[in-house]
Design a protein around this motif. Sequence first.
Motif, PDB file in Angstrom:
ATOM      1  N   UNK A  42       1.762   2.181 -14.111  1.00 46.54           N
ATOM      2  CA  UNK A  42       2.726   2.553 -14.914  1.00 46.54           C
ATOM      3  C   UNK A  42       4.113   2.967 -14.005  1.00 46.54           C
ATOM      4  N   UNK A  43       3.991   2.673 -12.663  1.00 48.99           N
ATOM      5  CA  UNK A  43       5.211   2.994 -11.898  1.00 48.99           C
ATOM      6  C   UNK A  43       5.535   1.565 -11.362  1.00 48.99           C
ATOM      7  N   UNK A  60       5.984  -3.900  -7.975  1.00 50.05           N
ATOM      8  CA  UNK A  60       6.889  -4.722  -7.378  1.00 50.05           C
ATOM      9  C   UNK A  60       6.164  -4.771  -5.983  1.00 50.05           C
ATOM     10  N   UNK A  61       5.552  -3.781  -5.596  1.00 46.78           N
ATOM     11  CA  UNK A  61       4.803  -3.651  -4.390  1.00 46.78           C
ATOM     12  C   UNK A  61       3.506  -4.641  -4.403  1.00 46.78           C
ATOM     13  N   UNK A  62       2.896  -4.579  -5.729  1.00 44.18           N
ATOM     14  CA  UNK A  62       1.791  -5.538  -5.756  1.00 44.18           C
ATOM     15  C   UNK A  62       2.097  -6.894  -5.879  1.00 44.18           C
ATOM     16  N   UNK A  63       3.429  -7.465  -6.476  1.00 45.56           N
ATOM     17  CA  UNK A  63       3.660  -8.765  -6.065  1.00 45.56           C
ATOM     18  C   UNK A  63       4.105  -9.048  -4.871  1.00 45.56           C
ATOM     19  N   UNK A  64       4.801  -8.335  -3.945  1.00 41.07           N
ATOM     20  CA  UNK A  64       5.150  -8.437  -2.704  1.00 41.07           C
ATOM     21  C   UNK A  64       3.769  -8.510  -1.933  1.00 41.07           C
ATOM     22  N   UNK A  65       2.707  -7.688  -2.057  1.00 42.43           N
ATOM     23  CA  UNK A  65       1.356  -8.009  -1.521  1.00 42.43           C
ATOM     24  C   UNK A  65       0.641  -9.008  -1.672  1.00 42.43           C
ATOM     25  N   UNK A 104       3.704   6.647  -0.974  1.00 43.27           N
ATOM     26  CA  UNK A 104       5.026   7.076  -1.353  1.00 43.27           C
ATOM     27  C   UNK A 104       5.620   6.639  -2.546  1.00 43.27           C
ATOM     28  N   UNK A 105       4.810   5.508  -3.085  1.00 46.09           N
ATOM     29  CA  UNK A 105       5.154   4.891  -4.375  1.00 46.09           C
ATOM     30  C   UNK A 105       4.449   5.457  -5.513  1.00 46.09           C
ATOM     31  N   UNK A 106       3.283   5.896  -5.621  1.00 52.16           N
ATOM     32  CA  UNK A 106       2.578   6.689  -6.726  1.00 52.16           C
ATOM     33  C   UNK A 106       2.390   7.917  -6.280  1.00 52.16           C
ATOM     34  N   UNK A 119      -6.418   4.846  -8.481  1.00 56.36           N
ATOM     35  CA  UNK A 119      -6.192   3.965  -9.228  1.00 56.36           C
ATOM     36  C   UNK A 119      -5.614   2.788  -8.460  1.00 56.36           C
ATOM     37  N   UNK A 120      -4.467   3.342  -7.756  1.00 51.71           N
ATOM     38  CA  UNK A 120      -3.391   2.504  -6.927  1.00 51.71           C
ATOM     39  C   UNK A 120      -4.394   1.667  -5.802  1.00 51.71           C
TER      40      UNK A 120
END
Length: 424
Positions: A12-13, A18-23, A141-143, A150-151
């Motif tokens: 939901x963040x 975006x971080x997941x796409x980059x990873x 630092x993102x969530x 969950x992250x």
Amino acid sequence: MSKSLDPYAALRFREFNIFLAARFAMVFAWSMQFIVIEWQVYSMTKDPWSLGLIGLIEVTPAVLVALFAGHIVDQKEKRNLLIKCVLGFSVISLGLFLLSDPSLTSEISSNAILYSIYFLVFLGGIVRAFIGPTIFSLIALIVPKRAYPNAATWSSTTWQMASVLGPALAGFSISFIGVHWSMCLILAFSIIALIAISQISRKPIMNPKIGEPVFQSLKEGLDFVFESKAIFGALTLDMVAVLFGGAVALLPVFAQDILQVGSVGFGVLRAAPAVGAVITMVGSTRFPIHKYAGKKLLWAVFGFGISIIVFGLSTSFWLSVFALFMSGALDGISMVIRQTILQLKTPDEMRGRVASVNSIFVGSSNELGAFESGATAKLMGTVTAVVFGGTMTLLTVGFTAFISPSFRKLDLQSAVEEHEATSP
């Protein structure tokens, strides 16, 4: 739906997505590149020792630099540091792309090409020493804290999904477009990762001890890990299991010489463990496995060892695929539990150093496992080496369960609920 049961809490963040796409792009490129290198090197040498050597060459700088990398990560801004890491990986990918171009290497000896590949793999080990701690620190630092478990699950799931598609595509791309253009595809995904990371805003540095002496910082990080029984126990168990269960390093031998299924079958075999892990991890977002975590981790690693033994003895392609699938599904359980322990029990200012220790214990054990598998295959034969590794994994689980009753009783449910209750 309550926060504790929300399987999409971290999603939901916006920046986390975006971080997941980059990873995904990073891991996809990295895992595909490793497979292409394995295939190319074994095709050049026809020696399983060369596969083990790839792992040793990458893990050596990763281990030597890891602790210092963790110190630097805790001292620096995480987003820009990750950009520099991926840029370094892109340069390495470009070098491998050029080395695989017959028109450029026709006048170069096979040994010179092989040693150049090993050198680039060595540089990749240095880059990798920084990537792991940076990613681990950036997530926090993102969530918000309530979304950490969950992250961690979604981040690990994304890693495994990329690990599924990277090796699978590597097998197909080697078959259809060759090693050279497969390397070009890898380079393209590393650039995609760079673009995605640039969309994340810069983050504050959480460490109150900026400028702390290096060795004092390293000692503090090591002391924290060794004094935390939950973290130290999980890392040790996973390290030994991966070290002795590194059968995937010998997959080129199984694909080409034992099962005789070619590059496409090699891609399927290489992807099977990650497919199993993804299914486990996606399931864990809806059915948390925090309760009785110690017992579940021990049984998961035990099952992992059994799966490796079955794979080593199998002469059937589909039985081998199933055994590798189960090894991945069970390894996925241990990964979720380990990442949850690390996220919940690591202070923000020490995330880089703790993640570096984790990379030494667990991340680098993949390459040490590759080296162990290559060396034992050279000494005792490929099948015997795999069965030996699985057997050692079983013995490790039994030893851990016997000497550490507190680890058997480890339960993360209360820690997760406490974290959620006290987080904004």
